[in-house]
Design a protein around this motif. Structure first.
Motif, PDB file in Angstrom:
ATOM      1  N   ASN A 116       0.808  -1.221   0.000  1.00 26.95           N
ATOM      2  CA  ASN A 116       0.000   0.000   0.000  1.00 26.95           C
ATOM      3  C   ASN A 116       0.845   1.276   0.000  1.00 26.95           C
ATOM      4  O   ASN A 116       0.303   2.373   0.096  1.00 26.95           O
ATOM      5  CB  ASN A 116      -0.928   0.041   1.204  1.00 26.95           C
ATOM      6  CG  ASN A 116      -1.919  -1.096   1.216  1.00 26.95           C
ATOM      7  OD1 ASN A 116      -1.871  -1.963   2.095  1.00 26.95           O
ATOM      8  ND2 ASN A 116      -2.816  -1.123   0.249  1.00 26.95           N
ATOM      9  N   LEU A 117       2.179   1.135  -0.118  1.00 26.53           N
ATOM     10  CA  LEU A 117       3.067   2.284  -0.014  1.00 26.53           C
ATOM     11  C   LEU A 117       3.653   2.681  -1.366  1.00 26.53           C
ATOM     12  O   LEU A 117       4.031   1.827  -2.174  1.00 26.53           O
ATOM     13  CB  LEU A 117       4.223   1.993   0.944  1.00 26.53           C
ATOM     14  CG  LEU A 117       3.877   1.570   2.365  1.00 26.53           C
ATOM     15  CD1 LEU A 117       5.148   1.399   3.180  1.00 26.53           C
ATOM     16  CD2 LEU A 117       2.957   2.580   3.029  1.00 26.53           C
ATOM     17  N   SER A 161      11.484  13.788   0.136  1.00 25.51           N
ATOM     18  CA  SER A 161      10.638  12.618  -0.119  1.00 25.51           C
ATOM     19  C   SER A 161       9.212  12.874   0.341  1.00 25.51           C
ATOM     20  O   SER A 161       8.959  13.710   1.203  1.00 25.51           O
ATOM     21  CB  SER A 161      11.196  11.373   0.584  1.00 25.51           C
ATOM     22  OG  SER A 161      11.257  11.575   1.976  1.00 25.51           O
ATOM     23  N   ALA A 162       8.295  12.130  -0.269  1.00 23.78           N
ATOM     24  CA  ALA A 162       6.874  12.211   0.071  1.00 23.78           C
ATOM     25  C   ALA A 162       6.313  10.798   0.092  1.00 23.78           C
ATOM     26  O   ALA A 162       6.546  10.022  -0.847  1.00 23.78           O
ATOM     27  CB  ALA A 162       6.120  13.069  -0.937  1.00 23.78           C
ATOM     28  N   LEU A 163       5.577  10.462   1.141  1.00 27.66           N
ATOM     29  CA  LEU A 163       5.016   9.120   1.282  1.00 27.66           C
ATOM     30  C   LEU A 163       3.531   9.124   0.983  1.00 27.66           C
ATOM     31  O   LEU A 163       2.784   9.969   1.486  1.00 27.66           O
ATOM     32  CB  LEU A 163       5.252   8.603   2.702  1.00 27.66           C
ATOM     33  CG  LEU A 163       4.787   7.164   2.974  1.00 27.66           C
ATOM     34  CD1 LEU A 163       5.576   6.166   2.144  1.00 27.66           C
ATOM     35  CD2 LEU A 163       4.918   6.842   4.474  1.00 27.66           C
ATOM     36  N   PHE A 164       3.106   8.156   0.162  1.00 31.19           N
ATOM     37  CA  PHE A 164       1.711   7.994  -0.226  1.00 31.19           C
ATOM     38  C   PHE A 164       1.230   6.613   0.209  1.00 31.19           C
ATOM     39  O   PHE A 164       1.995   5.646   0.195  1.00 31.19           O
ATOM     40  CB  PHE A 164       1.554   8.107  -1.747  1.00 31.19           C
ATOM     41  CG  PHE A 164       1.975   9.426  -2.314  1.00 31.19           C
ATOM     42  CD1 PHE A 164       1.029  10.367  -2.707  1.00 31.19           C
ATOM     43  CD2 PHE A 164       3.323   9.742  -2.478  1.00 31.19           C
ATOM     44  CE1 PHE A 164       1.411  11.590  -3.246  1.00 31.19           C
ATOM     45  CE2 PHE A 164       3.714  10.959  -3.009  1.00 31.19           C
ATOM     46  CZ  PHE A 164       2.758  11.883  -3.393  1.00 31.19           C
ATOM     47  N   ILE A 165      -0.047   6.532   0.566  1.00 31.33           N
ATOM     48  CA  ILE A 165      -0.692   5.259   0.876  1.00 31.33           C
ATOM     49  C   ILE A 165      -1.868   5.096  -0.086  1.00 31.33           C
ATOM     50  O   ILE A 165      -2.621   6.053  -0.315  1.00 31.33           O
ATOM     51  CB  ILE A 165      -1.156   5.219   2.340  1.00 31.33           C
ATOM     52  CG1 ILE A 165       0.070   5.273   3.262  1.00 31.33           C
ATOM     53  CG2 ILE A 165      -1.989   3.962   2.623  1.00 31.33           C
ATOM     54  CD1 ILE A 165      -0.254   5.281   4.747  1.00 31.33           C
ATOM     55  N   TYR A 166      -2.004   3.916  -0.682  1.00 35.24           N
ATOM     56  CA  TYR A 166      -3.004   3.760  -1.735  1.00 35.24           C
ATOM     57  C   TYR A 166      -3.581   2.354  -1.765  1.00 35.24           C
ATOM     58  O   TYR A 166      -3.052   1.405  -1.179  1.00 35.24           O
ATOM     59  CB  TYR A 166      -2.380   4.086  -3.095  1.00 35.24           C
ATOM     60  CG  TYR A 166      -1.425   3.030  -3.613  1.00 35.24           C
ATOM     61  CD1 TYR A 166      -1.850   2.086  -4.559  1.00 35.24           C
ATOM     62  CD2 TYR A 166      -0.103   2.959  -3.166  1.00 35.24           C
ATOM     63  CE1 TYR A 166      -0.975   1.114  -5.036  1.00 35.24           C
ATOM     64  CE2 TYR A 166       0.770   2.000  -3.645  1.00 35.24           C
ATOM     65  CZ  TYR A 166       0.329   1.077  -4.570  1.00 35.24           C
ATOM     66  OH  TYR A 166       1.189   0.102  -5.033  1.00 35.24           O
TER      67      TYR A 166
END
Length: 390
Positions: free
Chosen positions: A265-266, A280-285
């Motif tokens: 999910n990352l 950096s940028a963290l996304f959850i999907y």
């Protein structure tokens, strides 16, 4: 009516999600957002992001009909209003002025996560109105039992919010900005929907990053390493220290566990200069939605925030046929980059009748202002007007 529908609802409160167990929780959460999953909520508890001295104390609910569990509800006893993103500080101040305790209170939310998700997660055949009636009555009793002032449902789905409003849970609006994938074939295809001036502006922003000799990569799956996550946390911590004077709500151990049990999910965006990571940028999907959650930079690079947090996310959604992109709360600057204003919903019940009525009037007035704000924001969207000949 089946005999199952006639059974009474009962509710049991748990002071940790671990006491409920992954099998029971995910039996109801598995079809919902990654933020609702056992692993995400358990990580928060196991790594000290909730519990202890954080002011978030689990009171999770398992709902039974007869002896059979039919649903769960994430719930927390709160001793402050931080990390919620639906602001009630003015209400707390008013309570204090009258010598009444506003804290503790009950909150159904995903901690530190201003994303609309399911809260009341259920399965099976039953009378939904009867369930809400029984649940709200039980929560009122819990407020009394634990000497708490109020109950708050944050970032709930519109239909749930409307139903809750029929049970003395005041419906409140807020506005976020969200991107919608309208079957775009590429980022360039997406930009063709912009008017000429706004299209040139976005291209200029992206070009500026390249001209500063910055390379941006999207990492996921096997491409994403523990070292990448360690670098991300360093950026996250430094950004919080610079802006707020503390290291952030989430611990390094939380992100380590996220990598271990929610890697699928990352998605991490990393910016490099001279092959050295600088932001950096963290996304959850999941298959339906991308959520931009956390960002940090070690160098100030013009337009890099827009590139990492918005444009890379949009490209990712287009390439992976993801319907929506929630980049986080607030930020009118998102409008010019194609993020549309949408309503989010919360519901509130205050045990003191006079305060409950006063908050109802406050919300009515607030809603009028939000309607005007949303309408004005829509006028600023960059999309070109389609003529009747097209």
């Amino acid at each position: 009516m089946s005999s199952k529908n006639t059974l009474l609802f009962t509710f049991k409160f748990f002071t940790s999600i671990e006491k409920i167990g992954q099998t029971t929780w995910n039996a109801f959460a598995k079809e919902h957002s990654p933020f609702c999953q056992y692993n995400f909520l358990h990580n928060l508890e196991a790594t000290g992001c909730v519990g202890g001295q954080t002011g978030w104390h689990p009171q999770h609910v398992v709902i039974y009909q007869g002896a059979e569990p039919i649903g769960v509800l994430p719930l927390y006893k709160k001793t402050h209003s931080y990390g919620e993103y639906v602001f009630d500080f003015a209400w707390a101040n008013t309570y204090r002025e009258y010598g009444i305790n506003y804290y503790p209170k009950l909150v159904s939310a995903i901690p530190y996560t201003p994303v609309t998700t399911a809260k009341l997660m259920t399965a099976g055949c039953y009378d939904k109105n009867a369930l809400l009636t029984a649940l709200c009555k039980t929560i009122e009793q819990q407020l009394s039992n634990l000497a708490m002032s109020s109950m708050h449902w944050l970032f709930v789905e519109k239909s749930v919010s409307e139903n809750l409003s029929k049970h003395k849970q005041l419906m409140r609006h807020s506005v976020q900005f969200q991107w919608f994938n309208k079957e775009y074939k590429s980022f360039e295809d997406y930009l063709t929907t912009f008017n000429s001036r706004k299209r040139k502006s976005v291209k200029k922003e992206r070009l500026k990053v390249i001209e500063q000799e910055v390379e941006v990569k999207r990492l996921q799956g096997d491409m994403l390493t523990k070292q990448d996550m360690k670098f991300f946390y360093h950026c996250y911590k430094q950004t919080y220290l610079k802006r707020s004077g503390h290291e952030g709500y989430l611990t390094e151990q939380f992100f380590e566990q996220l990598y271990i049990n929610m890697l699928e999910n990352l998605m991490l965006v990393v910016a490099y200069k001279s092959e050295k990571p600088i932001a950096s940028a963290l996304f959850i999907y999941d298959n339906h939605q991308l959520c931009g959650r956390y960002w940090g930079a070690l160098e100030d690079i013009s337009n890099l925030h827009f590139e990492c947090c918005y444009y890379q996310g949009i490209e990712f959604c287009i390439e992976n046929n993801i319907n929506t992109f929630n980049p986080g709360t607030q930020g009118e600057h998102k409008i010019l980059r194609g993020f549309e204003p949408i309503y989010c919903y919360s519901n509130h019940f205050l045990g003191e009748l006079a305060f409950h009525d006063a908050v109802a009037k406050f919300i009515d007035k607030e809603t009028e202002g939000l309607q005007q704000y949303k309408a004005q924001a829509e006028l600023l969207l960059p999309y070109r007007k389609i003529s009747s000949n097209e």
